[in-house]
Design an enzyme around this catalytic site. Structure first.
Site, PDB file in Angstrom:
ATOM      1  N   ASP A  14       5.889  -9.436   4.841  1.00 26.87           N
ATOM      2  CA  ASP A  14       5.402 -10.705   4.289  1.00 26.87           C
ATOM      3  C   ASP A  14       6.554 -11.528   3.711  1.00 26.87           C
ATOM      4  O   ASP A  14       6.485 -12.008   2.571  1.00 26.87           O
ATOM      5  CB  ASP A  14       4.346 -10.447   3.206  1.00 26.87           C
ATOM      6  CG  ASP A  14       3.314  -9.410   3.609  1.00 26.87           C
ATOM      7  OD1 ASP A  14       2.884  -9.429   4.777  1.00 26.87           O
ATOM      8  OD2 ASP A  14       2.937  -8.581   2.759  1.00 26.87           O
ATOM      9  N   ASN A 157     -12.923 -10.493   7.682  1.00 29.61           N
ATOM     10  CA  ASN A 157     -12.251 -10.121   6.439  1.00 29.61           C
ATOM     11  C   ASN A 157     -11.760 -11.318   5.639  1.00 29.61           C
ATOM     12  O   ASN A 157     -11.763 -11.295   4.413  1.00 29.61           O
ATOM     13  CB  ASN A 157     -11.067  -9.207   6.760  1.00 29.61           C
ATOM     14  CG  ASN A 157     -11.500  -7.920   7.422  1.00 29.61           C
ATOM     15  OD1 ASN A 157     -11.830  -7.905   8.601  1.00 29.61           O
ATOM     16  ND2 ASN A 157     -11.531  -6.835   6.666  1.00 29.61           N
ATOM     17  N   GLU A 194      -5.024 -14.967   7.923  1.00 34.64           N
ATOM     18  CA  GLU A 194      -4.336 -14.760   6.650  1.00 34.64           C
ATOM     19  C   GLU A 194      -2.892 -15.248   6.760  1.00 34.64           C
ATOM     20  O   GLU A 194      -2.459 -15.742   7.806  1.00 34.64           O
ATOM     21  CB  GLU A 194      -4.360 -13.273   6.260  1.00 34.64           C
ATOM     22  CG  GLU A 194      -3.573 -12.370   7.201  1.00 34.64           C
ATOM     23  CD  GLU A 194      -3.656 -10.895   6.840  1.00 34.64           C
ATOM     24  OE1 GLU A 194      -4.542 -10.514   6.056  1.00 34.64           O
ATOM     25  OE2 GLU A 194      -2.823 -10.121   7.359  1.00 34.64           O
ATOM     26  N   ARG A 292       7.820  -2.442   8.257  1.00 34.82           N
ATOM     27  CA  ARG A 292       7.705  -3.824   8.690  1.00 34.82           C
ATOM     28  C   ARG A 292       8.966  -4.526   8.195  1.00 34.82           C
ATOM     29  O   ARG A 292       9.229  -4.574   6.996  1.00 34.82           O
ATOM     30  CB  ARG A 292       6.442  -4.479   8.142  1.00 34.82           C
ATOM     31  CG  ARG A 292       5.177  -3.960   8.814  1.00 34.82           C
ATOM     32  CD  ARG A 292       3.924  -4.629   8.270  1.00 34.82           C
ATOM     33  NE  ARG A 292       3.665  -4.236   6.891  1.00 34.82           N
ATOM     34  CZ  ARG A 292       2.702  -4.776   6.135  1.00 34.82           C
ATOM     35  NH1 ARG A 292       1.933  -5.736   6.629  1.00 34.82           N
ATOM     36  NH2 ARG A 292       2.516  -4.371   4.898  1.00 34.82           N
TER      37      ARG A 292
END
Length: 315
Positions: A14, A157, A194, A292
């Site tokens: 992120d 979601n 998202e 990630r």
């Protein structure tokens, strides 16, 4: 010859890179432990790799924001630094039990790696459901908040919302839904929209976002509106029916997403910042897999002034 990319910063998901008027690049991201907000800064993007890491906020042991600190973003709004982040009240790791809400902290020091950070509390959207991944941007003097949130009446979601802000930590109007998971590539594993990020360029406002489960199915989509349109009117926005960035099986870069935008040292070239994995064989819960990694590459443009994201593996 193709320029195959390697991660810029390993084990940071992120990722958010912001170039400030002081000439520094500021970097923050989710750390694998999800227990703190970490900042670093450097004069160049490459310099962020070895820059000093400063923990500016740590989660409390108990309370509403005591677990799973996700996706911090650093913004400079109304003369102060703000970090917007999601956090949960418990360590439940079953997806249906996530109870994240959004929070903000503020630092009025010129250098956000120094000075005191003040906890501003929850950013209340008026909807008491799972929410995460907030970003902000200013357009024509108005500060806007864009984020992902669950609507109990809509399958999935999370959807994407926008609202004007009264202060950098308070909304000034009702949330407006801009997008929900609907295409095949948005509903693989989980029905998700998202990780929005905003880019103003070529007379348009672009909102990139991420969709599907956070494995190799993770992919990025795009919304856009004319810069003179009413940004709070869903009809002003166009949504790409196809993903703009997705897994490159050829070069083994998987699940690119949760991006941000920054500019190169020249102050003009838009740089795409995103995370991706370099393998798919995740052992255990993917949530706790640390691999990630942060990638950065130039964003290209077509003749109509639309962004061309290309492959996550090629600069």
């Amino acid at each position: 010859m193709e320029n195959i990319l390697t991660p810029l910063i390993e084990q940071r998901a992120d990722p958010h890179i912001y170039r400030h008027t002081d000439g520094y690049y500021y970097f923050t991201a989710s750390v694998p432990q999800y227990d703190r907000i970490e900042l670093r800064r450097a004069k160049t993007i490459a310099g962020l790799v070895d820059a000093e890491k400063v923990d500016v906020w740590r989660k409390p042991d108990t309370g509403a924001c005591s677990e799973l600190v996700w996706a911090p973003e650093l913004h400079y709004n109304d003369g102060a630094w703000y970090v917007y982040f999601a956090a949960a009240p418990s360590r439940e790791i079953k997806y249906k039990l996530f109870q994240h809400r959004m929070y903000a902290i503020r630092n009025q020091n010129a250098n956000p790696l120094e000075g005191e950070w003040e906890f501003m509390g929850q950013v209340d959207t008026g909807i008491d459901t799972f929410c995460l991944d907030a970003t902000t941007f200013t357009h024509k003097g108005q500060l806007y908040y864009v984020w992902a949130q669950k609507d109990v009446d809509i399958e999935g979601n999370s959807n994407l919302y926008i609202a004007p802000m009264k202060t950098p930590w308070q909304l000034g109007g009702k949330p407006v839904m801009l997008s929900k998971p609907e295409f095949d590539w948005e509903i693989r594993g989980f029905w998700v929209n998202e990780g929005p990020s905003v880019l103003k360029k070529n007379g348009k406002i672009f909102i990139s976002y991420s969709a599907s489960a956070t494995d190799e199915n993770y992919a990025m989509g795009l919304l856009w509106a004319d810069e003179n349109a009413d940004l709070l009117d869903p009809a002003s926005w166009t949504k790409s029916p196809q993903p703009v960035l997705q897994t490159c099986f050829e070069h083994k870069i998987y699940g690119p997403g949760h991006n941000s935008f920054t500019v190169a040292d020249d102050g003009e070239t838009v740089m795409l910042v995103y995370h991706a994995r370099t393998y798919t064989e995740i052992i255990g819960d993917p949530l706790w897999n640390p691999d990630r990694h942060t990638f950065v590459k130039p964003l290209k443009w077509d003749a109509q002034g639309m962004p061309v994201f290309g492959k996550p593996s090629i600069a």
